[in-house]
Design an enzyme around this catalytic site. Structure first.
Site, PDB file in Angstrom:
ATOM      1  N   GLU A 147       0.864  -1.191   0.000  1.00 46.15           N
ATOM      2  CA  GLU A 147       0.000   0.000   0.000  1.00 46.15           C
ATOM      3  C   GLU A 147       0.895   1.233   0.000  1.00 46.15           C
ATOM      4  O   GLU A 147       1.689   1.441   0.927  1.00 46.15           O
ATOM      5  CB  GLU A 147      -0.918   0.027   1.234  1.00 46.15           C
ATOM      6  CG  GLU A 147      -1.886   1.215   1.166  1.00 46.15           C
ATOM      7  CD  GLU A 147      -2.679   1.453   2.446  1.00 46.15           C
ATOM      8  OE1 GLU A 147      -2.438   0.778   3.463  1.00 46.15           O
ATOM      9  OE2 GLU A 147      -3.533   2.362   2.419  1.00 46.15           O
ATOM     10  N   GLU A 177       4.971   4.910   3.627  1.00 45.62           N
ATOM     11  CA  GLU A 177       4.500   6.248   4.042  1.00 45.62           C
ATOM     12  C   GLU A 177       5.720   7.128   4.263  1.00 45.62           C
ATOM     13  O   GLU A 177       6.623   6.767   5.006  1.00 45.62           O
ATOM     14  CB  GLU A 177       3.664   6.129   5.319  1.00 45.62           C
ATOM     15  CG  GLU A 177       3.260   7.446   5.963  1.00 45.62           C
ATOM     16  CD  GLU A 177       2.564   8.414   5.009  1.00 45.62           C
ATOM     17  OE1 GLU A 177       1.565   8.042   4.396  1.00 45.62           O
ATOM     18  OE2 GLU A 177       3.069   9.557   4.873  1.00 45.62           O
ATOM     19  N   ASP A 221       9.820   8.026   0.754  1.00 47.13           N
ATOM     20  CA  ASP A 221       9.044   8.363  -0.434  1.00 47.13           C
ATOM     21  C   ASP A 221       9.101   7.191  -1.414  1.00 47.13           C
ATOM     22  O   ASP A 221      10.171   6.614  -1.640  1.00 47.13           O
ATOM     23  CB  ASP A 221       9.637   9.616  -1.090  1.00 47.13           C
ATOM     24  CG  ASP A 221       8.732  10.157  -2.161  1.00 47.13           C
ATOM     25  OD1 ASP A 221       8.131  11.223  -1.932  1.00 47.13           O
ATOM     26  OD2 ASP A 221       8.614   9.516  -3.234  1.00 47.13           O
ATOM     27  N   ASP A 234      -2.896  11.537  -2.448  1.00 47.39           N
ATOM     28  CA  ASP A 234      -2.954  13.002  -2.579  1.00 47.39           C
ATOM     29  C   ASP A 234      -3.258  13.357  -4.036  1.00 47.39           C
ATOM     30  O   ASP A 234      -2.605  12.857  -4.947  1.00 47.39           O
ATOM     31  CB  ASP A 234      -1.604  13.615  -2.168  1.00 47.39           C
ATOM     32  CG  ASP A 234      -1.316  13.407  -0.685  1.00 47.39           C
ATOM     33  OD1 ASP A 234      -2.277  13.365   0.102  1.00 47.39           O
ATOM     34  OD2 ASP A 234      -0.132  13.255  -0.324  1.00 47.39           O
ATOM     35  N   LYS A 240      -2.865  20.913  -8.904  1.00 48.87           N
ATOM     36  CA  LYS A 240      -2.234  21.811  -9.879  1.00 48.87           C
ATOM     37  C   LYS A 240      -1.476  20.994 -10.917  1.00 48.87           C
ATOM     38  O   LYS A 240      -0.734  20.062 -10.549  1.00 48.87           O
ATOM     39  CB  LYS A 240      -1.265  22.759  -9.175  1.00 48.87           C
ATOM     40  CG  LYS A 240      -1.977  23.770  -8.319  1.00 48.87           C
ATOM     41  CD  LYS A 240      -1.012  24.820  -7.819  1.00 48.87           C
ATOM     42  CE  LYS A 240      -1.733  25.749  -6.860  1.00 48.87           C
ATOM     43  NZ  LYS A 240      -0.839  26.410  -5.932  1.00 48.87           N
ATOM     44  N   ASP A 252     -11.906   9.465  -3.329  1.00 49.06           N
ATOM     45  CA  ASP A 252     -13.133  10.272  -3.302  1.00 49.06           C
ATOM     46  C   ASP A 252     -13.071  11.331  -4.398  1.00 49.06           C
ATOM     47  O   ASP A 252     -14.026  12.048  -4.606  1.00 49.06           O
ATOM     48  CB  ASP A 252     -13.217  11.032  -1.962  1.00 49.06           C
ATOM     49  CG  ASP A 252     -12.035  11.989  -1.847  1.00 49.06           C
ATOM     50  OD1 ASP A 252     -10.887  11.519  -1.900  1.00 49.06           O
ATOM     51  OD2 ASP A 252     -12.258  13.222  -1.763  1.00 49.06           O
ATOM     52  N   THR A 289     -10.336   2.668   4.982  1.00 53.27           N
ATOM     53  CA  THR A 289      -9.166   3.452   5.371  1.00 53.27           C
ATOM     54  C   THR A 289      -9.653   4.611   6.254  1.00 53.27           C
ATOM     55  O   THR A 289     -10.859   4.895   6.339  1.00 53.27           O
ATOM     56  CB  THR A 289      -8.416   4.018   4.146  1.00 53.27           C
ATOM     57  OG1 THR A 289      -9.061   5.208   3.715  1.00 53.27           O
ATOM     58  CG2 THR A 289      -8.347   3.021   2.999  1.00 53.27           C
ATOM     59  N   GLU A 290      -8.697   5.304   6.863  1.00 59.03           N
ATOM     60  CA  GLU A 290      -9.059   6.453   7.701  1.00 59.03           C
ATOM     61  C   GLU A 290      -9.808   7.513   6.874  1.00 59.03           C
ATOM     62  O   GLU A 290     -10.864   7.999   7.267  1.00 59.03           O
ATOM     63  CB  GLU A 290      -7.780   7.061   8.294  1.00 59.03           C
ATOM     64  CG  GLU A 290      -8.059   8.143   9.295  1.00 59.03           C
ATOM     65  CD  GLU A 290      -6.849   9.015   9.578  1.00 59.03           C
ATOM     66  OE1 GLU A 290      -5.759   8.764   9.059  1.00 59.03           O
ATOM     67  OE2 GLU A 290      -7.017   9.996  10.321  1.00 59.03           O
ATOM     68  N   GLU A 297     -11.320   7.108   4.004  1.00 61.02           N
ATOM     69  CA  GLU A 297     -12.566   6.554   3.468  1.00 61.02           C
ATOM     70  C   GLU A 297     -13.704   6.710   4.488  1.00 61.02           C
ATOM     71  O   GLU A 297     -14.823   7.087   4.124  1.00 61.02           O
ATOM     72  CB  GLU A 297     -12.333   5.070   3.144  1.00 61.02           C
ATOM     73  CG  GLU A 297     -13.454   4.422   2.367  1.00 61.02           C
ATOM     74  CD  GLU A 297     -13.038   3.053   1.849  1.00 61.02           C
ATOM     75  OE1 GLU A 297     -11.992   2.523   2.274  1.00 61.02           O
ATOM     76  OE2 GLU A 297     -13.781   2.515   1.016  1.00 61.02           O
TER      77      GLU A 297
HETATM   78  N1  SAM Z   1      -4.172   5.935   2.580  1.00 58.51           N
HETATM   79  C1  SAM Z   1      -4.532   6.671   3.775  1.00 58.51           C
HETATM   80  C2  SAM Z   1      -6.028   6.730   3.930  1.00 58.51           C
HETATM   81  O1  SAM Z   1      -6.737   6.429   2.949  1.00 58.51           O
HETATM   82  O2  SAM Z   1      -6.506   7.034   5.027  1.00 58.51           O
HETATM   83  C3  SAM Z   1      -3.896   8.065   3.787  1.00 58.51           C
HETATM   84  C4  SAM Z   1      -4.353   9.008   2.718  1.00 58.51           C
HETATM   85  S1  SAM Z   1      -3.471  10.566   2.732  1.00 58.51           S
HETATM   86  C5  SAM Z   1      -4.504  11.611   1.809  1.00 58.51           C
HETATM   87  C6  SAM Z   1      -2.147  10.244   1.575  1.00 58.51           C
HETATM   88  C7  SAM Z   1      -0.875   9.770   2.250  1.00 58.51           C
HETATM   89  O3  SAM Z   1       0.050   9.394   1.245  1.00 58.51           O
HETATM   90  C8  SAM Z   1      -0.179  10.829   3.087  1.00 58.51           C
HETATM   91  O4  SAM Z   1       0.043  10.339   4.400  1.00 58.51           O
HETATM   92  C9  SAM Z   1       1.121  11.112   2.360  1.00 58.51           C
HETATM   93  O5  SAM Z   1       2.185  11.447   3.235  1.00 58.51           O
HETATM   94  C10 SAM Z   1       1.356   9.802   1.631  1.00 58.51           C
HETATM   95  N2  SAM Z   1       2.146   9.936   0.395  1.00 58.51           N
HETATM   96  C11 SAM Z   1       1.886  10.769  -0.642  1.00 58.51           C
HETATM   97  N3  SAM Z   1       2.800  10.612  -1.624  1.00 58.51           N
HETATM   98  C12 SAM Z   1       3.673   9.656  -1.174  1.00 58.51           C
HETATM   99  C13 SAM Z   1       4.848   9.075  -1.723  1.00 58.51           C
HETATM  100  N4  SAM Z   1       5.324   9.463  -2.917  1.00 58.51           N
HETATM  101  N5  SAM Z   1       5.497   8.135  -1.018  1.00 58.51           N
HETATM  102  C14 SAM Z   1       5.027   7.755   0.208  1.00 58.51           C
HETATM  103  N6  SAM Z   1       3.927   8.283   0.785  1.00 58.51           N
HETATM  104  C15 SAM Z   1       3.243   9.214   0.101  1.00 58.51           C
END
Ligand code: SAM
Length: 212
Positions: A43, A68, A95, A117, A121, A153, A190-191, A193
């Site tokens: 994930e 994460e 990352d 995310d 933009k 979403d 998920t959180e 969701e």
């Molecule tokens: N998946 C979780 C949920 O549905 O509740 C978290 C969603 S949150 C909007 C997106 C997460 O992805 C963030 O915690 C962000 O730090 C992480 N993230 C975004 N781009 C990433 C990347 N390139 N590598 C690792 N984590 C990433």
């Protein structure tokens, strides 16, 4: 997902190197052995780990890796895994841009992108986890019958992803514009969701299968 700095996060991650993997390159080609599993799920952007921790219980014979990049967020996920005494679950707190350096060709069976995310933009679209730069890495790391499963979403991100995977020659195996209209006890919430469902928003979901 940003969070206020947690002073306990860094020492906690360091204290659990078996769960918060420090140098994922060292495990390349050996993840299934490490997690003692036949099937490997990853994930990307797992946030506080609600999905992968629950799924590692629902599908206890599969191995689960949450990636994460935010340490303060990942520490909450690792804490959940410690409390659950999860056996086939670990985390990479970095990352995901380096994915193909951490996984051998065809090593992963399923990649999950949950509420990624959206980077609205257009100058930032390369950062979207469904951008072709990432899709190329997924293609390399996924098994022959490997799949990417996305839930979101965000209709704009969903449309972008449908077009991007199609352009890269992937097969759209399943698609839903209201996934939670029906019960899906096999798939954890998920959180994010949970929050969107409480607001009455539909959940978009797609499954892509790589070709070759
Ligand atoms: N998946 C979780 C949920 O549905 O509740 C978290 C969603 S949150 C909007 C997106 C997460 O992805 C963030 O915690 C962000 O730090 C992480 N993230 C975004 N781009 C990433 C990347 N390139 N590598 C690792 N984590 C990433």
């Amino acid at each position: 997902m940003r969070m206020r700095k947690k002073t306990w996060a860094a020492p906690f991650l360091e204290a659990h190197p078996e769960l918060a993997i420090n140098d994922p390159k060292n495990y390349k080609g050996k993840w299934k052995e490490y997690l003692n599993c036949q099937s490997l799920h990853v994930e990307i952007g797992c946030g506080k780990g609600d999905y992968c921790t629950q799924m590692s219980v629902k599908e206890e014979h599969s191995g689960w890796i949450g990636i994460e990049r935010e340490r303060n967020v990942a520490a909450v996920a690792v804490k959940k895994a410690v409390e659950m005494e999860s056996k086939r679950l670990c985390f990479i707190v970095q990352d995901a841009g380096q994915l193909s350096e951490w996984f051998e060709e065809k090593e992963i069976d399923v990649i999950h992108l949950n509420f990624s995310d959206p980077w609205p933009k257009s100058g930032y679209k390369k950062r979207r986890l469904s951008h072709r730069g990432f899709i190329e890495q997924y293609k390399q790391c996924l098994a022959e019958q490997g799949r990417v499963i996305m839930k979101t979403d965000n209709s704009t991100l969903f449309e972008f992803s449908l077009l991007e995977f199609a352009d890269c020659g992937w097969k759209l195996a399943e698609v839903s514009v209201d996934f939670r209209r029906k019960e899906h006890p096999e798939d954890a919430l998920t959180e994010y969701e949970k929050r969107f469902l409480e607001l009455g928003q539909p959940i978009y979901r797609a499954i892509w299968q790589k070709n070759g």
